[in-house]
Design an enzyme around this catalytic site. Structure first.
Site, PDB file in Angstrom:
ATOM      1  N   TYR A  41       0.813  -1.226   0.000  1.00 54.73           N
ATOM      2  CA  TYR A  41       0.000   0.000   0.000  1.00 54.73           C
ATOM      3  C   TYR A  41       0.844   1.272   0.000  1.00 54.73           C
ATOM      4  CZ  TYR A  41      -4.557  -2.052   0.643  1.00 54.73           C
ATOM      5  OH  TYR A  41      -5.722  -2.726   0.460  1.00 54.73           O
ATOM      6  N   LYS A  84       2.262 -13.978   6.205  1.00 48.03           N
ATOM      7  CA  LYS A  84       2.548 -14.991   5.196  1.00 48.03           C
ATOM      8  C   LYS A  84       4.071 -15.152   5.127  1.00 48.03           C
ATOM      9  CE  LYS A  84       1.026 -17.705   1.894  1.00 48.03           C
ATOM     10  NZ  LYS A  84       0.264 -18.931   2.178  1.00 48.03           N
ATOM     11  N   ASP A 134      -3.306 -17.720   5.180  1.00 43.61           N
ATOM     12  CA  ASP A 134      -4.381 -18.551   4.614  1.00 43.61           C
ATOM     13  C   ASP A 134      -5.096 -19.342   5.706  1.00 43.61           C
ATOM     14  OD1 ASP A 134      -1.828 -19.573   4.733  1.00 43.61           O
ATOM     15  OD2 ASP A 134      -2.014 -20.900   3.013  1.00 43.61           O
ATOM     16  N   ASP A 147      -6.560  -5.744   5.099  1.00 35.97           N
ATOM     17  CA  ASP A 147      -7.635  -5.274   4.227  1.00 35.97           C
ATOM     18  C   ASP A 147      -8.570  -6.436   3.900  1.00 35.97           C
ATOM     19  OD1 ASP A 147      -9.116  -3.684   2.597  1.00 35.97           O
ATOM     20  OD2 ASP A 147      -7.721  -3.706   0.914  1.00 35.97           O
TER      21      ASP A 147
END
Ligand code: NAD
Length: 415
Positions: free
Chosen positions: A158, A225, A276, A300
Site C-alpha cells: 500500500y 505470510k 491462509d 484489508d
C-alpha cells in the site's frame, strides 16, 4: 492558523501531556460529513452521541462539534479535496469523526481517505468485529465472533511504490536487479515494492498489546505470510514477538510455552497464524481469536471477510489511530444510490463514534451508546439494509436514530 474555518465557541481542544490525552469536559471534535450517505449517517451519529453523553454525565460533559471539510464538499470552498485547514484542525483537535468519501476518478489523490491516514500518520487501522443480536448474519457461529483487527496502515504494498511495466523507471529497476543481483525479469514486468519495517511493526504491535491490556483481552494473534515472504511478513512476525517479549515480557505467554494448556491467569497469549490458515480459522474457530495484528494487505482482506461473518457493512465501525490522533469512521463507503433518501443505516458511523468516546476515556457514554443500539436492533427496529433480510418493515435513518435515543434515555446512566 485556519484559513476558512474557525474553532467553535464554548469548547476546548484536547491536549497531550506526558504522553497522555488531557480531555476537557467540553472537547472540540471536528467532523467531516463526507459524500453520498455520509452527511445523513454522521448527523445521526452526532445526535446519538450527544444523547449518550448527556445521559451518561448528566450534562457535566458535552462535545462541541466543529464542521470541517474534505472530499467533494471541500472542492468548491478550497479548490482541493483535502485542504490544509482540515489536516490542521485534526492535528489540533486530536480526534475527528469522519463520514465515507467517494473516491473521485481521475483526480490527483488516489484516495482522500488514504491521503488523510498517511498525512496524519494514523498507522493503526482498528476494526472491531462483533455480532449484534438481531442482525441476520450468514455465519453459524456469528454470535461467537468478537475479534478486533489491527491492520498496519502505512507500509506493505500500500506504500504506493510501484512502476508501470513499460515505464523508464521499471526498466531501470529491472536493469539494476540484473546487474547487481543477476535477477532477470521479463521485459514486460510491472514492479511494486513491499516495504515492512521493524519500526512500523513494533508500533502496530504496541497498539494491539495496549488494547489487550486495556480491555482485558487474552489472545493476540500475529497474522502473516512469512513462510513465503520471509524478510517482510516473516520479520513482521519475528519483530512483533520480539516487541511483545521485550515490552510486556511478564504479561505474555507464547503458544509453545503453553503446550496446549490453559492461558495462565493474568497473562496474554501471543501466537501467530499463517494468513491462509487465519481465514480458515476465523470461520471454523472464531472463538479462539480476540485480537489479530497484521500487515496492511492481509488486514484489508481479513477485515472485510470478518465483517461478513457477522452481517452487513452498515454495522461495521473502524478507527485510524496514530500515537495520539484518532480518526473514527465507518468501514462502508458513500453508497451513492441511497444518498439523500433517509434510508442509510447510521449504526456503523455511530459505533465508530463510540470508539472515539472510548479513545477519549468517556467509556460510560460509549457503553451506553452501544447498549442502546444493540437493544434497538434486537427489538426488530432496523433500517432497510437489515429489514429486507428479515422481511420486516424498515425504519428510516431518522426514525432509527429516534429509537436509539429513546433507548439511551431509558437505559440512562445505569449501563
Ligand atoms: P459502499 O460501502 O458504499 O456500498 C456497498 C454496498 O453496501 C452498497 O449496496 C451500499 O448501498 C451498501 N451500504 C453501505 N453502507 C450502507 C449503509 N450505511 N446503509 C445501508 N446500506 C449501505 O461501497 P462501494 O459501492 O464500493 O463504494 C461507493 C463509494 O464509496 C466509492 O466511491 C468508494 O471509493 C467509496 N468508499 C469510501 C470509503 C471511505 O470513505 N472510507 C470506504 C469504501 C468505499
Amino acid at each position: 492558523m485556519f484559513q476558512k474555518i474557525k474553532p467553535p465557541e464554548g469548547g476546548k481542544f484536547i491536549e497531550v501531556k506526558d504522553g497522555k490525552l488531557i480531555v476537557p469536559d467540553n472537547p472540540i471534535v471536528p467532523h467531516i460529513d463526507g459524500d453520498g450517505i455520509g452527511p445523513e449517517v454522521i448527523t445521526a451519529a452526532r445526535r446519538m452521541v450527544d444523547a449518550a453523553v448527556e445521559a451518561a454525565y448528566g450534562g457535566k460533559r458535552k462535545i462541541v462539534w466543529w464542521k470541517i471539510y474534505a472530499g467533494i464538499e471541500a472542492e468548491p470552498i478550497y479548490g482541493t479535496l483535502l485542504p490544509e485547514d482540515t489536516l490542521n484542525a485534526i492535528r489540533t483537535a486530536k480526534v475527528a469523526l469522519k463520514g465515507p468519501m467517494t473516491t473521485p476518478i481521475g483526480s490527483g489523490w488516489r484516495s482522500v481517505n488514504v491521503a488523510l491516514r498517511q498525512l496524519l500518520d494514523l498507522y493503526a487501522n482498528i476494526r472491531p468485529v462483533k455480532y449484534i443480536r438481531g442482525i441476520p448474519a450468514p455465519h453459524k457461529y456469528a454470535d461467537k465472533v468478537d475479534i478486533v483487527i489491527f491492520r498496519e496502515n502505512t507500509e506493505d504494498v500500500y506504500a504506493g511504490i510501484e512502476w508501470k511495466y513499460d515505464s523508464p523507471e521499471a526498466e531501470k529497476v529491472r536493469e539494476f536487479l540484473k546487474k547487481e543481483f543477476n535477477i532477470e525479469l521479463r521485459p514486460d514486468t510491472g514492479i511494486g515494492l513491499k516495504p515492512i519495517s521493524r519500526f512500523a511493526t513494533r508500533r502496530i504491535m504496541n497498539k494491539a498489546m495496549e488494547w489487550a491490556l486495556k480491555y482485558g483481552r487474552k489472545r493476540v494473534t500475529v497474522m502473516h505470510k512469512g513462510n513465503i515472504m520471509k524478510y517482510t511478513e516473516g520479520y513482521f512476525k519475528i519483530w512483533a514477538f520480539e516487541f511483545a517479549k521485550e515490552k510486556y515480557g511478564d504479561k505474555v505467554v507464547f503458544e509453545e510455552e503453553l503446550q496446549g494448556g490453559e492461558i495462565p491467569e493474568g497473562k496474554i497469549l501471543v501466537n501467530d497464524r499463517i494468513a491462509d490458515n487465519m481465514f480458515n480459522q476465523i470461520i471454523t474457530r472464531p472463538w479462539d481469536y480476540e485480537i489479530i495484528v497484521t500487515p496492511n494487505l492481509n488486514g484489508d482482506y481479513l477485515s472485510d471477510a470478518a465483517a461478513a461473518l457477522v452481517g452487513g457493512l452498515g454495522v461495521a465501525p473502524g478507527a485510524n489511530v496514530g500515537d495520539y490522533i484518532g480518526m473514527f469512521e465507518p468501514i462502508h463507503g458513500s453508497a451513492p444510490k441511497y444518498a439523500g433518501k433517509n434510508v442509510a443505516n447510521p449504526t456503523a458511523a455511530t459505533l465508530s463514534a463510540a470508539m472515539m468516546l472510548d479513545h477519549i476515556g468517556w467509556h460510560e457514554a460509549a457503553n451506553l451508546l452501544r447498549k442502546a443500539i444493540e437493544e434497538t436492533i434486537a427489538s426488530g427496529k432496523v433500517t432497510q439494509d437489515i429489514a429486507r433480510h428479515l422481511g420486516i418493515q424498515p425504519l428510516s435513518t431518522t426514525e432509527f436514530t429516534e429509537e436509539v435515543i429513546k433507548n439511551i434515555k431509558k437505559l440512562g446512566g445505569s449501563s
